[in-house]
Each structure stands twice: as structure tokens, then as C-alpha cells.
Write an enzyme that holds these catalytic residues in place. Structure first.
Site, short mmCIF file in Angstrom:
data_model
loop_
_atom_site.label_atom_id
_atom_site.label_comp_id
_atom_site.label_asym_id
_atom_site.label_seq_id
_atom_site.Cartn_x
_atom_site.Cartn_y
_atom_site.Cartn_z
N LYS A 13 -1.94 -10.44 6.19
CA LYS A 13 -1.44 -10.29 7.57
C LYS A 13 -2.60 -9.93 8.51
O LYS A 13 -2.78 -10.56 9.56
CB LYS A 13 -0.35 -9.20 7.65
N ARG A 87 9.83 -3.23 9.51
CA ARG A 87 9.71 -3.27 8.06
C ARG A 87 10.99 -2.81 7.37
O ARG A 87 11.02 -2.73 6.15
CB ARG A 87 8.60 -2.31 7.69
N ARG A 126 -10.18 -5.10 -1.59
CA ARG A 126 -10.35 -5.09 -0.12
C ARG A 126 -11.33 -3.99 0.31
O ARG A 126 -11.31 -2.88 -0.19
CB ARG A 126 -9.02 -4.85 0.57
N ARG A 159 -9.55 1.69 1.63
CA ARG A 159 -8.41 2.50 2.09
C ARG A 159 -7.91 3.41 0.99
O ARG A 159 -7.89 3.04 -0.19
CB ARG A 159 -7.27 1.58 2.54
N ARG A 170 3.83 0.19 -3.27
CA ARG A 170 4.00 -0.49 -1.98
C ARG A 170 4.73 -1.82 -2.15
O ARG A 170 5.55 -2.20 -1.33
CB ARG A 170 2.63 -0.72 -1.32
P1 AP5 Z 1 -5.21 -8.22 4.33
O1 AP5 Z 1 -5.32 -9.25 5.40
O2 AP5 Z 1 -5.86 -6.91 4.58
O3 AP5 Z 1 -3.67 -8.05 3.90
P2 AP5 Z 1 -2.45 -7.37 4.66
O4 AP5 Z 1 -1.27 -8.26 4.45
O5 AP5 Z 1 -2.83 -7.04 6.07
O6 AP5 Z 1 -2.31 -6.09 3.75
P3 AP5 Z 1 -2.03 -4.58 4.08
O7 AP5 Z 1 -2.35 -3.84 2.82
O8 AP5 Z 1 -2.75 -4.13 5.31
O9 AP5 Z 1 -0.51 -4.61 4.32
P4 AP5 Z 1 0.44 -3.45 4.17
O10 AP5 Z 1 1.64 -4.08 4.78
O11 AP5 Z 1 0.62 -2.91 2.80
O12 AP5 Z 1 -0.29 -2.27 4.94
P5 AP5 Z 1 -0.14 -1.68 6.41
O13 AP5 Z 1 -1.50 -1.31 6.87
O14 AP5 Z 1 0.72 -2.53 7.26
O15 AP5 Z 1 -5.77 -8.86 2.98
C1 AP5 Z 1 -5.86 -8.09 1.80
C2 AP5 Z 1 -7.14 -8.46 1.03
O16 AP5 Z 1 -7.02 -9.79 0.55
C3 AP5 Z 1 -8.40 -8.39 1.91
O17 AP5 Z 1 -9.47 -7.91 1.14
C4 AP5 Z 1 -8.64 -9.87 2.29
O18 AP5 Z 1 -10.01 -10.12 2.44
C5 AP5 Z 1 -8.07 -10.61 1.09
N1 AP5 Z 1 -7.43 -11.87 1.48
C6 AP5 Z 1 -6.64 -12.09 2.58
N2 AP5 Z 1 -6.22 -13.37 2.59
C7 AP5 Z 1 -6.74 -13.96 1.48
C8 AP5 Z 1 -6.65 -15.28 0.93
N3 AP5 Z 1 -5.95 -16.24 1.55
N4 AP5 Z 1 -7.30 -15.53 -0.24
C9 AP5 Z 1 -8.02 -14.55 -0.86
N5 AP5 Z 1 -8.16 -13.28 -0.39
C10 AP5 Z 1 -7.52 -13.00 0.76
O19 AP5 Z 1 0.71 -0.35 6.10
C11 AP5 Z 1 0.14 0.73 5.37
C12 AP5 Z 1 1.19 1.83 5.22
O20 AP5 Z 1 1.58 2.32 6.52
C13 AP5 Z 1 2.52 1.42 4.55
O21 AP5 Z 1 2.43 1.45 3.14
C14 AP5 Z 1 3.47 2.47 5.12
O22 AP5 Z 1 3.35 3.71 4.47
C15 AP5 Z 1 2.97 2.64 6.55
N6 AP5 Z 1 3.65 1.73 7.49
C16 AP5 Z 1 3.08 0.73 8.21
N7 AP5 Z 1 4.01 0.11 8.96
C17 AP5 Z 1 5.19 0.74 8.72
C18 AP5 Z 1 6.51 0.56 9.19
N8 AP5 Z 1 6.82 -0.43 10.06
N9 AP5 Z 1 7.48 1.38 8.71
C19 AP5 Z 1 7.20 2.38 7.84
N10 AP5 Z 1 5.96 2.60 7.35
C20 AP5 Z 1 4.96 1.79 7.78
#
Ligand code: AP5
Length: 218
Positions: A13, A87, A126, A159, A170
Site C-alpha cells: 500500500k 480498517r 522492509r 519498524r 497483523r
Molecule cells: P509496503 O508498501 O510497506 O506495504 P504496506 O501494505 O504499506 O504494509 P504496512 O505494513 O505498512 O501495512 P499495515 O497495514 O500492516 O501497516 P500500517 O502502517 O497501515 O511494502 C512492504 C514491503 O514489501 C516493503 O519492504 C516493500 O519494499 C516491499 N514490496 C512492496 N511491494 C512489493 C512488490 N510488488 N514486490 C516485492 N516487494 C514489494 O498500520 C500499522 C499499525 O497501525 C496497525 O497494525 C494498527 O495497529 C495501526 N493502525 C493503522 N491504521 C489503523 C486503523 N485504521 N484502525 C486501527 N488501527 C490502525
């Protein structure tokens, strides 16, 4: 255009948001980035958020809805790219209600589909730049110089919730609480759902996503 980017942890994402937000003139709001900034500030709210985030659980809806409603109100311009919010179904309903007050709605939810068995390797590999936020992967998107950001030379960091155990938690949180949001949008037809294969290389995923979004613009 107003888009919700969805998908499991590590689906890409953040990686895709970096690539498409400028092209479609959308303000990128990542709930995870907003919460991590709050956590880093050392505030009481941030400390509370950290308890959930570091355990791989969701921050409670009432906190999330309040923080994200403010961020959306303050976002500049008409284009919006929501990454990580909503979410849960209650969050989705709160977003619908907030937008409806201004006669607005989201144009689509783009779901990046990646099987669970690819997720752990993506997340544990990552790294990101603490200064500019650029994302890397030790194997799939390595920096030019080992552990240094290509843009500003900062030492890359990992992270605190990117350990294998927390990633598995997660993922299970995603299946239990976030996948129902996709079903909610499909059933209610308020937001169009577009599914994109997230398994090819990032540039190919971006190309397919751009094509899908352009078809929305008609
Ligand atoms: P990356 O692009 O970083 O993936 P992402 O989908 O953004 O992953 P996140 O871990 O950030 O998502 P998340 O939803 O768990 O975390 P968030 O920060 O929202 O890619 C990942 C890796 O893969 C990178 O190294 C990249 O280089 C590689 N990659 C990408 N695309 C690739 C490809 N095509 N091929 C190969 N490699 C690739 O949330 C964190 C925490 O915050 C949650 O766990 C929760 O506790 C809280 N939170 C956030 N939002 C909410 C909400 N709305 N409600 C409640 N809690 C929330």
C-alpha cells in the site's frame, strides 16, 4: 479522485501510494504513518496507540475515527488517497457519514491482493528512511548503498512491529476485521471495489493500478 487503498500488511500500500498519489493529484493519508508520528511524539495518545500497534492489534475505533476525521478535514485539495483507513466496518460507516455531510463519497476501494505466504518475507525485509519515509526491501528494493537512503543518505530503520510474530498477528487481524470492510463495500455498493494483483514487481503493480484508476476517470 478519492481512493481507499486496502490490502494485508505488506501488500504494498505504501509502496504504491508513493507512486500514484502525485500522478492523480491525491493527498496521501496513511493511518499507520499518522499513528507512528503520534507515537514518536511521546504523547499520551501515542503511548496508548503503541500498545496496540506493537502487539499487531488494531487501535480502537473511537480513537481512529477521531484522528482520521481530523486529518481528512485538514487535507488540502480535492484528491484523497486513504491508506490503512478504514480498517473495520464501524470505521467504514463513520467515514461514509463524515463524507455524506459534505455531499462527498469515495470513488473506489483498490484492494492489493497478495497471498499470506509472501507477506512475512516482505515485512521482515522492509526498511525505511526515518527522515523522508522512503520504503526499501533488503531483497526486492534494496538501496544503492547498504542500509543508506538513496535520497538523503540517512541510516535506514526497521519498524518495531515488523517482527515475524507480530506480522502473523497483523495478518490474522486483517482477515478477521478488515476483510469484512471489502464485503461491506461490495454489498452496499457505495464504493466500487477494484482488486489488483500485488504479486508482480512494484512497477508492474503500479502500471496495472494506474490503468484501473484511469478507467474510473472514464
Ligand atoms: P509496503 O508498501 O510497506 O506495504 P504496506 O501494505 O504499506 O504494509 P504496512 O505494513 O505498512 O501495512 P499495515 O497495514 O500492516 O501497516 P500500517 O502502517 O497501515 O511494502 C512492504 C514491503 O514489501 C516493503 O519492504 C516493500 O519494499 C516491499 N514490496 C512492496 N511491494 C512489493 C512488490 N510488488 N514486490 C516485492 N516487494 C514489494 O498500520 C500499522 C499499525 O497501525 C496497525 O497494525 C494498527 O495497529 C495501526 N493502525 C493503522 N491504521 C489503523 C486503523 N485504521 N484502525 C486501527 N488501527 C490502525
Amino acid at each position: 479522485m478519492k481512493i481507499i487503498l486496502m490490502g494485508p500488511p505488506g501488500a504494498g500500500k505504501g509502496t504504491q501510494a508513493e507512486r500514484i498519489s502525485d500522478q492523480f493529484n491525491m493527498t496521501h493519508l496513511s493511518s499507520g504513518d499518522i499513528f507512528r508520528a503520534e507515537k514518536a511524539s511521546g504523547s499520551e495518545l501515542g503511548t496508548k496507540m503503541a500498545e496496540y500497534m506493537d502487539a499487531g492489534k488494531l487501535v480502537p475505533d473511537e480513537i481512529v475515527v477521531q484522528v482520521m476525521a481530523k486529518a481528512i478535514r485538514e487535507a488540502e485539495g480535492e484528491g484523497l488517497l486513504l491508506d490503512g483507513f478504514p480498517r473495520t466496518v464501524p470505521q467504514a460507516k463513520a467515514l461514509d457519514e463524515q463524507l455524506a455531510k459534505d455531499n462527498l463519497s469515495m470513488d473506489a476501494s483498490v484492494v492489493i491482493v497478495v497471498p499470506d505466504d509472501m507477506i512475512v518475507e516482505r515485512i521482515t525485509g522492509r526498511r525505511s528512511c526515518p527522515k523522508c519515509g522512503k520504503l526499501y526491501h533488503v531483497k526486492y528494493m534494496p538501496p544503492q548503498e547498504d542500509m543508506k537512503c538513496d535520497i538523503d543518505g540517512e541510516q535506514l530503520v526497521q519498524r518495531s512491529d515488523d517482527t515475524e510474530d507480530v506480522v502473523r498477528q497483523r495478518l490474522s487481524t486483517y482477515h478477521a476485521q478488515t476483510q469484512p470492510v471489502i464485503a461491506y463495500y461490495k454489498e452496499n455498493d457505495t464504493v466500487k471495489v477494484l482488486e489488483i494483483d500485488g504479486t508482480p514487481r512494484p512497477d508492474e503493480v503500479a502500471r496495472n493500478m494506474v490503468q484501473a484508476l484511469k478507467s474510473l476517470e472514464g
